[in-house]
Design an enzyme around this catalytic site. Structure first.
Site, PDB file in Angstrom:
ATOM      1  N   LYS A  84      62.409  15.709  36.541  1.00 35.45           N
ATOM      2  CA  LYS A  84      61.436  15.155  35.580  1.00 35.45           C
ATOM      3  C   LYS A  84      60.706  13.941  36.164  1.00 35.45           C
ATOM      4  O   LYS A  84      59.504  13.814  36.019  1.00 35.45           O
ATOM      5  CB  LYS A  84      62.135  14.682  34.291  1.00 35.45           C
ATOM      6  CG  LYS A  84      62.713  15.792  33.441  1.00 35.45           C
ATOM      7  CD  LYS A  84      63.100  15.287  32.050  1.00 35.45           C
ATOM      8  CE  LYS A  84      64.164  14.199  32.064  1.00 35.45           C
ATOM      9  NZ  LYS A  84      65.487  14.634  32.514  1.00 35.45           N
TER      10      LYS A  84
ATOM     11  N   ARG B  52      76.788  14.704  31.045  1.00 36.14           N
ATOM     12  CA  ARG B  52      75.375  14.593  30.641  1.00 36.14           C
ATOM     13  C   ARG B  52      74.751  15.983  30.479  1.00 36.14           C
ATOM     14  O   ARG B  52      73.904  16.202  29.607  1.00 36.14           O
ATOM     15  CB  ARG B  52      74.599  13.771  31.669  1.00 36.14           C
ATOM     16  CG  ARG B  52      74.949  12.272  31.605  1.00 36.14           C
ATOM     17  CD  ARG B  52      74.527  11.534  32.855  1.00 36.14           C
ATOM     18  NE  ARG B  52      73.100  11.440  33.029  1.00 36.14           N
ATOM     19  CZ  ARG B  52      72.492  11.292  34.206  1.00 36.14           C
ATOM     20  NH1 ARG B  52      73.209  11.234  35.328  1.00 36.14           N
ATOM     21  NH2 ARG B  52      71.199  11.198  34.284  1.00 36.14           N
TER      22      ARG B  52
HETATM   23  P1  AMP Z   1      67.550   9.049  31.934  1.00 35.33           P
HETATM   24  O1  AMP Z   1      67.087   8.098  32.965  1.00 35.33           O
HETATM   25  O2  AMP Z   1      66.423   9.634  31.103  1.00 35.33           O
HETATM   26  O3  AMP Z   1      68.476  10.111  32.466  1.00 35.33           O
HETATM   27  O4  AMP Z   1      68.416   8.192  30.874  1.00 35.33           O
HETATM   28  C1  AMP Z   1      69.594   7.530  31.272  1.00 35.33           C
HETATM   29  C2  AMP Z   1      70.488   7.272  30.069  1.00 35.33           C
HETATM   30  O5  AMP Z   1      69.783   6.463  29.105  1.00 35.33           O
HETATM   31  C3  AMP Z   1      70.897   8.511  29.286  1.00 35.33           C
HETATM   32  O6  AMP Z   1      72.011   9.175  29.856  1.00 35.33           O
HETATM   33  C4  AMP Z   1      71.215   7.905  27.928  1.00 35.33           C
HETATM   34  O7  AMP Z   1      72.461   7.210  27.950  1.00 35.33           O
HETATM   35  C5  AMP Z   1      70.133   6.854  27.779  1.00 35.33           C
HETATM   36  N1  AMP Z   1      68.916   7.421  27.135  1.00 35.33           N
HETATM   37  C6  AMP Z   1      67.674   7.596  27.686  1.00 35.33           C
HETATM   38  N2  AMP Z   1      66.835   8.144  26.802  1.00 35.33           N
HETATM   39  C7  AMP Z   1      67.545   8.336  25.670  1.00 35.33           C
HETATM   40  C8  AMP Z   1      67.246   8.903  24.394  1.00 35.33           C
HETATM   41  N3  AMP Z   1      66.044   9.411  24.120  1.00 35.33           N
HETATM   42  N4  AMP Z   1      68.247   8.944  23.468  1.00 35.33           N
HETATM   43  C9  AMP Z   1      69.466   8.442  23.731  1.00 35.33           C
HETATM   44  N5  AMP Z   1      69.826   7.922  24.905  1.00 35.33           N
HETATM   45  C10 AMP Z   1      68.879   7.866  25.868  1.00 35.33           C
END
Ligand code: AMP
Length: 222
Positions: A13, A180
């Protein structure tokens, strides 16, 4: 144009987001980046989110909705935005739709990038970043003779904190990645379905090179 970019962690992404920002002038709104900045800055939100993130769990929906509501109403995103990492649950998807109705905006395309779990685990366990310049890379891109030096900016330590420049995200360890992925299939797919019921939605095959995936994205966005 407003785009929601979805897909399991590690599906590419971030890379596709960079292409869309460069080629279509969209403003990148990554909730993961916003939360990591809050954790690094030690804000109230950061204190609440840090432990949840390190465990690979989701930050509560009400905190996420507040964050996104504020961001989508800032002037710099008015020309078109790219949401990356949000929504991740069905309530967030419903909340987003209600918020957009409320502020007179819509989603032009929901892109769901897919890849097999094993491919994702392989990619994420070898993903490292630089604390100084922010570059995200595969371990293979490091110089084997100097694996602690960032090939992009040359840093070995972060002058602000004294920590090593090259690091692995705490939530990129195999056990956490598996968790995750489970969170993705149990919660985030429901969010994708909720959005698909309201907005044009496309599944994009995420295997192959980043350029190949970008070409598939360009095909559906026209
Ligand atoms: P990412 O960088 O998008 O993989 O996000 C890293 C972490 O941030 C995720 O594993 C969640 O713990 C938290 N996070 C990011 N976006 C969200 C969301 N929309 N809802 C809940 N937790 C989020």
């Amino acid at each position: 144009m407003n785009v929601v970019l979805m897909g399991a962690p590690g599906v590419g992404k971030g890379t596709q987001a960079r292409y869309l920002v460069e080629n279509r002038g969209l403003v990148h709104i990554s909730t993961g980046d916003m939360l990591r900045a809050a954790v690094a800055g030690g804000s109230e939100l950061g204190r609440r989110a840090g432990a949840v993130m390190a465990a690979g769990e989701l930050v509560p929906d009400d905190l996420m909705m507040k964050l996104v509501r504020e961001r989508l109403q800032q002037a710099d995103v008015a020309g078109g935005w790219l949401l990356d990492g949000f929504p991740r649950t069905a309530p967030q998807a419903e909340g987003l739709a209600a918020l957009l109705d409320d502020i007179g905006q819509t989603v032009d395309a929901v892109l769901v990038i897919t890849a097999p779990d094993e491919e994702i685990i392989r990619r994420l366990t070898s993903r490292v970043s630089c604390r100084v310049c922010g570059k995200i890379m595969n371990r293979k891109e490091l110089d084997p003779a100097r694996p602690d030096v960032c090939p992009a900016c040359g840093a070995q330590t972060d002058p602000r904190t004294g920590k090593p420049a090259i690091y692995q995200r705490e939530d990129d360890r195999e056990e956490t990645i598996r968790h995750r992925l489970e969170v993705f299939s149990t919660q985030t797919l429901a969010a994708a379905e909720a959005l698909a019921a309201r907005y044009p939605s496309y599944q994009i095959e995420g295997t192959g090179t980043p350029d190949e995936v970008a070409a598939r994205v360009a095909d559906v966005l026209g």
